[in-house]
Design a protein around this motif. Structure first.
Motif, mmCIF file in Angstrom:
data_model
loop_
_atom_site.group_PDB
_atom_site.id
_atom_site.type_symbol
_atom_site.label_atom_id
_atom_site.label_comp_id
_atom_site.label_asym_id
_atom_site.label_seq_id
_atom_site.Cartn_x
_atom_site.Cartn_y
_atom_site.Cartn_z
ATOM 1 N N ARG A 141 0.934 -1.134 0.156
ATOM 2 C CA ARG A 141 -0.006 0.050 -0.051
ATOM 3 C C ARG A 141 0.873 1.384 -0.038
ATOM 4 O O ARG A 141 0.447 2.378 -0.833
ATOM 5 C CB ARG A 141 -0.757 0.017 1.249
ATOM 6 N N CYS A 144 2.579 1.674 -3.430
ATOM 7 C CA CYS A 144 1.358 2.113 -4.309
ATOM 8 C C CYS A 144 1.170 3.702 -4.125
ATOM 9 O O CYS A 144 0.874 4.560 -5.117
ATOM 10 C CB CYS A 144 0.222 1.218 -4.286
ATOM 11 N N GLY A 145 1.189 4.252 -2.949
ATOM 12 C CA GLY A 145 0.961 5.618 -2.645
ATOM 13 C C GLY A 145 1.866 6.426 -2.917
ATOM 14 O O GLY A 145 1.770 7.689 -3.054
ATOM 15 N N ASP A 148 3.140 8.124 -8.596
ATOM 16 C CA ASP A 148 1.977 8.602 -9.461
ATOM 17 C C ASP A 148 1.856 7.371 -10.614
ATOM 18 O O ASP A 148 0.864 7.187 -10.981
ATOM 19 C CB ASP A 148 2.340 10.160 -10.158
ATOM 20 N N VAL A 167 -3.978 -4.045 -4.078
ATOM 21 C CA VAL A 167 -4.217 -2.722 -3.911
ATOM 22 C C VAL A 167 -3.822 -1.747 -5.150
ATOM 23 O O VAL A 167 -4.443 -0.762 -5.438
ATOM 24 C CB VAL A 167 -3.137 -2.305 -2.627
ATOM 25 N N GLU A 170 -7.064 -1.868 -7.447
ATOM 26 C CA GLU A 170 -8.085 -1.006 -6.724
ATOM 27 C C GLU A 170 -7.900 0.414 -7.067
ATOM 28 O O GLU A 170 -9.030 1.146 -7.161
ATOM 29 C CB GLU A 170 -8.118 -1.297 -5.137
ATOM 30 N N LYS A 171 -6.736 0.817 -6.872
ATOM 31 C CA LYS A 171 -6.211 2.234 -7.199
ATOM 32 C C LYS A 171 -6.059 2.327 -8.486
ATOM 33 O O LYS A 171 -5.728 3.562 -8.970
ATOM 34 C CB LYS A 171 -4.958 2.516 -6.547
ATOM 35 N N LYS A 172 -6.166 1.282 -9.558
ATOM 36 C CA LYS A 172 -5.996 1.571 -11.021
ATOM 37 C C LYS A 172 -4.771 2.079 -11.124
ATOM 38 O O LYS A 172 -4.310 2.898 -12.135
ATOM 39 C CB LYS A 172 -7.093 2.364 -11.493
ATOM 40 N N LYS A 173 -3.976 1.554 -10.565
ATOM 41 C CA LYS A 173 -2.194 1.571 -10.761
ATOM 42 C C LYS A 173 -1.436 0.710 -11.171
ATOM 43 O O LYS A 173 -0.165 0.569 -10.864
ATOM 44 C CB LYS A 173 -1.563 2.220 -9.468
ATOM 45 N N HIS A 250 -13.776 9.514 -9.240
ATOM 46 C CA HIS A 250 -13.896 8.072 -8.311
ATOM 47 C C HIS A 250 -14.932 8.116 -7.328
ATOM 48 O O HIS A 250 -15.554 7.300 -7.057
ATOM 49 C CB HIS A 250 -12.758 7.952 -7.439
#
Length: 326
Positions: A141, A144-145, A148, A167, A170-173, A250
């Motif tokens: 997580r 991912c954060g 960008d 994750v 879920e974040k479309k990354k 979102h």
């Protein structure tokens, strides 16, 4: 509140003309660009109102604008995304925190990036380091954060779903594939930043990012038209298979920008599976009924006749009494 007119039907055919100096595909587009512009302006106004009231997640953060498309049939699955080149890029190589995932050893790729004078790659992670250091959900997580955008060598792309965790999805990354075996890497990185990935969903609804709320309404409209025209070429039945298109962020409601009226083709696509299922159920029911009837008839035919009374028994004698007993 959003104040936009009713969504036009597919009979209102307005063909997109010239976008980014290039003529759009010859496929007739029923999308009403004027209605699209009103919907985009309403969405941006809604975001600004939320920011002024302090209800936005991050006041200074630009939110991605998402295009949702609903199809009449479920498309075939595809592991790699379709890359759609936008007129207005969502990312800037210099200002974007980008992470590159590569094969081992990672030092080799760091040296090549430095030798080619490529800037904008914030971190390079080898596949073994990703496997060992980011096993836990909390570590995934945070990774991912932190960045960008994620890029990955296409040779390690099949390994990533089990290593990066849910994750990222879920974040479309999801990491975007790049070919590090040929060409100049810097040009590939810039091309990825100029594009948006479209992952074909396993259901009847798919989504793709077309821009962000930091863009102007005109820029968003041009990007959205390009995205929709591309989707119409890769989805089943093209425009005939598209039932509805919405735009949203979102955490906002979905604003309709296109909705098709039922046609004989779409009715046939939606009714064919149910009619086949109903017919199969009827045939199955008839077969079960025939089998049950045959089983019942066989049981009656093979039933034994009732036993006759013994000849020595007297009339009115109790059951079980022996013949001639006093």
């Amino acid at each position: 509140q959003f104040q936009i007119p009713p969504c036009p039907a597919s009979s209102l055919s307005i063909c997109a003309s010239f976008i980014a100096g290039k003529k759009m595909p010859s496929l007739a587009s029923p999308l009403d660009v004027k209605h699209l512009k009103k919907a985009v302006e309403a969405l941006l106004t809604h975001i600004e109102n939320r920011k002024s009231k302090g209800k936005a997640q991050l006041l200074d953060e630009s939110l991605p604008v998402i295009v949702q498309v609903a199809t009449a049939t479920i498309p075939e699955g595809r592991s790699k995304p379709y890359m759609i080149t936008l007129k207005h890029a969502m990312w800037d190589l210099e200002d974007t925190q980008t992470c590159l995932i590569v094969k081992d050893p990672q030092r080799e790729y760091k040296d090549k990036i430095a030798a080619q004078g490529i800037t904008g790659i914030s971190r390079v992670i080898g596949i073994s380091k990703l496997r060992n250091k980011f096993k836990q959900y909390e570590a995934q997580r945070q990774l991912c954060g932190t960045y960008d955008l994620f890029l990955a060598d296409d040779r390690v792309l099949p390994l990533l779903p089990h290593l990066i965790g849910k994750v990222f999805f879920e974040k479309k990354k999801q990491p975007l594939p790049v070919n590090l075996q040929k060409g100049k890497w810097g040009e590939q990185f810039k091309r990825m930043l100029q594009s948006t990935p479209f992952y074909v969903s396993s259901g009847s609804c798919s989504s793709v990012k077309a821009g962000n709320t930091a863009m102007s309404a005109e820029q968003l409209v041009e990007n959205i038209v390009i995205v929709i025209e591309k989707l119409a070429t890769v989805l089943p039945k093209q425009w005939k298979g598209i039932q509805a298109i919405h735009i949203k962020t979102h955490d906002s409601i979905a604003l309709p920008i296109y909705h098709s009226l039922p046609t004989p083709d779409t009715l046939a696509m939606t009714s064919e599976p149910s009619s086949k299922k109903r017919k199969a159920g009827e045939e199955d029911g008839e077969g079960k009924g025939a089998a049950k009837k045959a089983k019942t008839g066989g049981a009656k035919a093979g039933a034994k006749p009732p036993k006759a009374a013994k000849s020595g028994a007297k009339p009115g004698a109790k059951p079980g009494a022996k013949p001639g007993a006093k």
